[in-house]
Motif scaffolding. Sequence first.
Motif, short mmCIF file in Angstrom:
data_model
loop_
_atom_site.label_atom_id
_atom_site.label_comp_id
_atom_site.label_asym_id
_atom_site.label_seq_id
_atom_site.Cartn_x
_atom_site.Cartn_y
_atom_site.Cartn_z
N ILE A 158 0.84 -1.20 0.00
CA ILE A 158 0.00 0.00 0.00
C ILE A 158 0.87 1.25 0.00
N VAL A 159 0.53 2.21 -0.87
CA VAL A 159 1.25 3.48 -0.91
C VAL A 159 0.39 4.66 -0.48
N ASP A 160 -0.93 4.45 -0.44
CA ASP A 160 -1.80 5.56 -0.07
C ASP A 160 -3.16 5.02 0.37
N LEU A 161 -3.89 5.84 1.12
CA LEU A 161 -5.28 5.56 1.46
C LEU A 161 -6.11 6.73 0.94
N GLU A 162 -6.98 6.43 -0.01
CA GLU A 162 -7.75 7.48 -0.68
C GLU A 162 -9.13 7.65 -0.06
N GLU A 163 -9.54 8.91 0.11
CA GLU A 163 -10.90 9.20 0.54
C GLU A 163 -11.83 9.18 -0.67
N PHE A 164 -13.05 8.72 -0.46
CA PHE A 164 -14.04 8.67 -1.53
C PHE A 164 -15.29 9.44 -1.12
N ALA A 165 -15.95 10.03 -2.10
CA ALA A 165 -17.17 10.79 -1.84
C ALA A 165 -18.22 10.46 -2.89
N LEU A 166 -19.46 10.62 -2.51
CA LEU A 166 -20.56 10.52 -3.46
C LEU A 166 -20.75 11.89 -4.06
N VAL A 167 -20.66 12.00 -5.38
CA VAL A 167 -20.68 13.31 -6.03
C VAL A 167 -21.74 13.35 -7.13
N ALA A 168 -22.15 14.58 -7.45
CA ALA A 168 -23.13 14.79 -8.51
C ALA A 168 -22.99 16.20 -9.05
N SER A 169 -23.57 16.44 -10.20
CA SER A 169 -23.62 17.79 -10.75
C SER A 169 -24.53 18.65 -9.88
N PRO A 170 -24.18 19.91 -9.63
CA PRO A 170 -25.04 20.78 -8.81
C PRO A 170 -26.47 20.88 -9.35
N ASP A 171 -26.62 20.81 -10.67
CA ASP A 171 -27.96 20.93 -11.26
C ASP A 171 -28.85 19.74 -10.90
N ILE A 172 -28.24 18.59 -10.68
CA ILE A 172 -29.01 17.40 -10.32
C ILE A 172 -29.63 17.54 -8.93
N ILE A 173 -28.88 18.16 -8.01
CA ILE A 173 -29.37 18.23 -6.63
C ILE A 173 -30.07 19.55 -6.32
N LYS A 174 -30.12 20.44 -7.29
CA LYS A 174 -30.76 21.74 -7.05
C LYS A 174 -32.25 21.53 -6.70
N GLY A 175 -32.64 22.01 -5.53
CA GLY A 175 -34.03 21.88 -5.10
C GLY A 175 -34.41 20.49 -4.62
N ARG A 176 -33.42 19.60 -4.48
CA ARG A 176 -33.70 18.24 -4.03
C ARG A 176 -32.87 17.92 -2.79
N THR A 177 -33.37 17.02 -1.97
CA THR A 177 -32.56 16.46 -0.90
C THR A 177 -31.65 15.39 -1.52
N MET A 178 -30.64 14.97 -0.76
CA MET A 178 -29.76 13.92 -1.27
C MET A 178 -30.55 12.66 -1.59
N GLU A 179 -31.49 12.30 -0.72
CA GLU A 179 -32.28 11.09 -0.92
C GLU A 179 -33.10 11.19 -2.20
N GLU A 180 -33.65 12.37 -2.47
CA GLU A 180 -34.45 12.54 -3.69
C GLU A 180 -33.58 12.43 -4.94
N ALA A 181 -32.38 13.00 -4.88
CA ALA A 181 -31.46 12.94 -6.02
C ALA A 181 -31.03 11.49 -6.28
N LEU A 182 -30.73 10.76 -5.20
CA LEU A 182 -30.29 9.38 -5.36
C LEU A 182 -31.40 8.50 -5.93
N ALA A 183 -32.63 8.83 -5.58
CA ALA A 183 -33.76 8.04 -6.07
C ALA A 183 -34.10 8.37 -7.52
N ALA A 184 -33.71 9.56 -7.97
CA ALA A 184 -34.12 10.02 -9.31
C ALA A 184 -33.10 9.70 -10.40
N TYR A 185 -31.84 9.47 -10.02
CA TYR A 185 -30.79 9.31 -11.04
C TYR A 185 -30.04 7.98 -10.86
N PRO A 186 -29.50 7.45 -11.96
CA PRO A 186 -28.73 6.21 -11.87
C PRO A 186 -27.39 6.40 -11.17
N PHE A 187 -26.86 5.29 -10.73
CA PHE A 187 -25.54 5.27 -10.09
C PHE A 187 -24.52 4.82 -11.13
#
Length: 293
Positions: A158-187
Amino acid sequence: MELRNLKTFQVAAEHLNLTKAAELLGYSQPTITLQIQALERELGHPLLNRVGKRTFLTPAGKTVKQYTDQLFLVLQHMEEGLNSLHLPVGPLVVAAPEFYCTQYMPQMLKAYVETHPQVNLQVISCTSQEALKKIHAHEADIGIIAGASSQPEIFSTIVDLEEFALVASPDIIKGRTMEEALAAYPFLSYQEGCNLDGFITQCLLEIAYVPPSVIKCSSEETIKRAVLNETGVALLSTALVARELRTGELSELYRFSKKAETSLVCLDRRKNEAAIQTFIELVKDVWQTVREE
């Protein structure tokens, strides 16, 4: 018995195409034919048989190919063993995903060739799984991969430990909660067999996320571009999307507690070869410095 003729036969037997064998070996096709005929005379058996436009191995040819494959594998192991006794020299092929190639490799290659100018470096951009396959096939000497390898014949450090995040375009989450965005778009995720399959599963369990649909992509760069294009949401290394998060092109929905390994891998029996060993040492020494630049 000449090794040259055996090698010519091995390549011809592998491809069953004398034109292809001539191209790979840098000979003319008549020379390939003469070398195989000389080997047949020496062994007292025909090795290749031609029916119409197709070439087949005779029973004797199949036997000879089996032993020539073993012979040249032993010779390769001998050469590797001898190389490990000397200072690093000769070719060194490094396989790594595109992100590592663009973000880390330029500085590391510069530092390595300044110290070991006699080594001829080659970098191949590919997925982590492809890097492991190339190492097994002797198409690469060392790999940098996301995750680790538990294969017994592979040395992994091992040379590194990388952090990971769940990310999306700002337009996808505009006016939505995270749960609503996750339910509306594919992974957006990696192809099956990705070296991070287990890690991704654990991350999704952390937020109890069951994607409504999944789009498989060939590389993390493809996934990032698809997210920027508002195709869906994705789990990506924060190092990969650091600039997009700073500029606001992407929004971070959730940062996971678990980190993924970045590993250096090579065949276990080759880990002490001078070129491989010195490259591993350099990467471990400079990885964090390069990351922070």
